[in-house]
Design a protein around this motif. Structure first.
Motif, short mmCIF file in Angstrom:
data_model
loop_
_atom_site.label_atom_id
_atom_site.label_comp_id
_atom_site.label_asym_id
_atom_site.label_seq_id
_atom_site.Cartn_x
_atom_site.Cartn_y
_atom_site.Cartn_z
N ASN A 19 0.80 -1.16 -0.08
CA ASN A 19 -0.08 -0.07 -0.01
C ASN A 19 0.78 1.32 0.17
OD1 ASN A 19 -2.42 -1.19 -0.03
ND2 ASN A 19 -2.15 -2.01 2.15
N SER A 20 1.92 1.13 -0.78
CA SER A 20 2.71 2.38 -0.81
C SER A 20 2.05 3.59 -1.81
CB SER A 20 3.92 2.11 -1.87
OG SER A 20 4.90 3.03 -1.87
N PRO A 21 2.25 4.72 -1.27
CA PRO A 21 1.94 6.06 -1.98
C PRO A 21 2.79 6.21 -3.24
CG PRO A 21 2.97 6.81 0.14
CD PRO A 21 2.86 5.27 0.00
N ALA A 22 3.82 5.31 -3.51
CA ALA A 22 4.34 5.52 -4.89
C ALA A 22 3.76 4.97 -5.85
CB ALA A 22 5.72 4.68 -4.60
N ARG A 23 2.58 4.12 -5.42
CA ARG A 23 1.79 3.25 -6.45
C ARG A 23 0.65 4.34 -6.55
NH1 ARG A 23 -2.44 -1.09 -5.99
NH2 ARG A 23 -2.27 -0.59 -3.60
N ARG A 24 -0.02 4.49 -5.72
CA ARG A 24 -1.26 5.22 -5.84
C ARG A 24 -1.66 6.06 -4.52
NH1 ARG A 24 -6.35 1.30 -4.53
NH2 ARG A 24 -5.80 0.86 -2.22
N VAL A 25 -2.31 7.25 -4.54
CA VAL A 25 -2.90 8.22 -3.72
C VAL A 25 -4.35 8.43 -3.83
CG1 VAL A 25 -2.47 10.31 -2.60
CG2 VAL A 25 -0.60 9.18 -3.47
N PRO A 26 -5.17 8.11 -2.91
CA PRO A 26 -4.80 7.63 -1.52
C PRO A 26 -4.30 6.06 -1.57
CG PRO A 26 -7.04 8.49 -1.49
CD PRO A 26 -6.74 8.34 -3.19
N SER A 27 -3.36 5.92 -0.67
CA SER A 27 -2.68 4.74 -0.92
C SER A 27 -3.49 3.37 -0.11
CB SER A 27 -1.30 4.74 -0.16
OG SER A 27 -1.68 4.95 1.36
N ARG A 36 -4.10 8.92 3.62
CA ARG A 36 -3.98 9.30 2.36
C ARG A 36 -2.58 8.82 2.03
NH1 ARG A 36 -5.89 12.41 -1.84
NH2 ARG A 36 -4.62 13.42 -3.17
N TYR A 37 -1.43 9.14 2.74
CA TYR A 37 -0.28 8.76 2.29
C TYR A 37 0.27 7.71 3.10
CZ TYR A 37 -0.50 13.18 -0.46
OH TYR A 37 -0.89 14.22 -1.01
N ALA A 38 -0.66 6.99 3.75
CA ALA A 38 -0.03 5.83 4.78
C ALA A 38 0.82 4.85 3.94
CB ALA A 38 -1.16 5.43 5.12
N ILE A 39 1.70 4.16 4.59
CA ILE A 39 2.32 2.92 3.93
C ILE A 39 2.42 1.93 4.90
CG2 ILE A 39 4.68 3.94 4.89
CD1 ILE A 39 5.57 2.99 1.98
N ASP A 40 2.43 0.35 4.43
CA ASP A 40 2.46 -0.51 5.38
C ASP A 40 3.84 -1.30 5.13
OD1 ASP A 40 -0.07 -0.20 6.22
OD2 ASP A 40 -0.85 -1.29 4.71
N PHE A 41 4.48 -1.86 5.94
CA PHE A 41 5.41 -2.62 5.92
C PHE A 41 5.33 -4.06 6.53
CE2 PHE A 41 7.00 1.77 6.11
CZ PHE A 41 7.79 1.88 5.21
N VAL A 42 5.54 -5.21 5.96
CA VAL A 42 5.48 -6.34 6.72
C VAL A 42 6.79 -7.09 6.68
CG1 VAL A 42 4.05 -8.74 6.28
CG2 VAL A 42 3.25 -6.68 5.07
N GLY A 43 7.18 -7.43 7.90
CA GLY A 43 8.33 -8.18 8.04
C GLY A 43 8.80 -9.39 7.23
N VAL A 44 9.82 -9.53 6.73
CA VAL A 44 10.24 -10.79 6.00
C VAL A 44 11.63 -11.40 6.44
CG1 VAL A 44 8.92 -10.10 3.86
CG2 VAL A 44 11.15 -9.69 4.21
#
Length: 231
Positions: A19-27, A36-44
Motif C-alpha cells: 500500500n505504498s503511496p508511490a503506487r497510488r494516492v490515497p494509498s 491518504r499517504y499511509a504506507i504498510d511494512f510487513v516483516g520478511v
C-alpha cells in the motif's frame, strides 16, 4: 502539495512494502483517519517470506500471528518528538492468508470503520514530530508491548513497542502515517518520505541505496544503518 515529512524507517531488518503511496494516492484507497499517504511494512526473512510456515491452515482458515516474521519485532520512533497519545488493550487476532478467511473479514470492514479509529488502528502510538506541525502514528502494535506514555520525549530510533496484529490487520505489519492533527477522526494525511534505506525492487535487479524517497510497492527495504540484513 507540501514538501514531504522525511522520517527514518521505524525498524531494523527486512520489510516488504505494501500500500505504498508511490503506487497510488490515497494509498489505502480512502481518505479516512488521515490515511491518504499511509504506507504498510510487513516483516520478511532472508528469503523474503512473511512466514516460513505454510500448511493446511494457510489454505483454509486463520493462522496464529506468532507464525509471522514481523510479529514481536521492535517498532522504533521514526523521528524525535513527544508522545501525545497511546492506545493499548486491543487483542492481536488471528492472521488471514486464506481466501476463505479473508472474504468474511472483508465483509466486516464497514462495521469496523463505524466503531472508530481504535477498531481500525488497534494498539498505536502518536508522536508530535519535533520542529514541524506534523504527527506520526504507528499502528497495529502488539498488545501489551507499548513502552512509552503521553508526554514522554522520544529520540529517533527509540523502541516504542512491538509489531502486532491488532486493529484492521490481516497479518502482522506496521502501518505508518503522518497527519496534520493527532486526532485520527479529523486528521488529514501529509506526504511522507524515508531516508537512508536500501531497496530491493520487486521485479528484480540490483538493490538501490536511497538517500530520501518513497519505496515502491512490493519492494523489500531495510535501513542502511541497520545491523546484519534480516536481523
Amino acid at each position: 502539495m507540501p514538501e514531504p515529512v522525511v522520517l527514518s524507517l521505524p525498524f531494523t531488518g527486512r520489510w516488504l512494502v505494501q500500500n505504498s503511496p508511490a503506487r497510488r494516492v490515497p494509498s489505502h484507497g480512502v481518505e479516512l483517519y488521515g490515511m491518504r499517504y499511509a504506507i504498510d511494512f510487513v516483516g520478511v526473512d532472508e528469503r523474503h517470506r512473511t512466514s516460513p510456515v505454510r500448511d493446511w491452515r494457510t489454505v483454509l482458515t486463520t493462522e496464529p500471528p506468532e507464525r509471522f516474521v514481523a510479529f514481536g519485532r521492535p517498532v522504533l520512533a521514526p523521528g524525535a518528538g513527544v508522545v501525545v497519545h497511546v492506545h493499548d488493550g486491543e487483542p492481536d487476532h488471528e492472521a488471514r492468508r486464506s481466501p476463505f478467511a479473508l472474504a468474511p473479514y472483508a465483509l466486516g470492514q464497514a462495521g469496523r470503520v463505524r466503531q472508530g479509529p481504535a477498531a481500525i488502528a488497534g494498539n498505536h502510538v502518536v508522536v508530535a514530530l519535533a520542529g514541524r506541525r506534523a504527527w506520526v502514528t504507528l499502528v497495529h502494535l502488539r498488545l501489551g508491548s507499548l513502552r512509552v506514555r503521553p508526554g514522554e520525549e522520544v529520540a529517533e530510533g527509540q523502541v516504542l513497542g512491538e509489531c502486532g496484529n491488532s486493529g484492521n490487520s490481516t497479518q502482522p505489519h506496521v502501518h505508518v502515517q503522518v497527519t496534520d492533527s493527532p486526532d485520527l477522526a479529523v486528521a488529514r494525511g501529509l506526504p511522507t518520505a524515508f531516508r537512508d534505506f536500501r531497496e530491493r525492487p520487486h521485479r528484480g535487479g540490483a538493490a538501490l541505496e536511497r538517500d530520501v524517497g518513497v519505496p515502491d510497492e512490493r519492494s523489500v527495504v531495510e535501513p542502511l544503518a541497520a545491523g546484519p540484513a534480516g536481523s
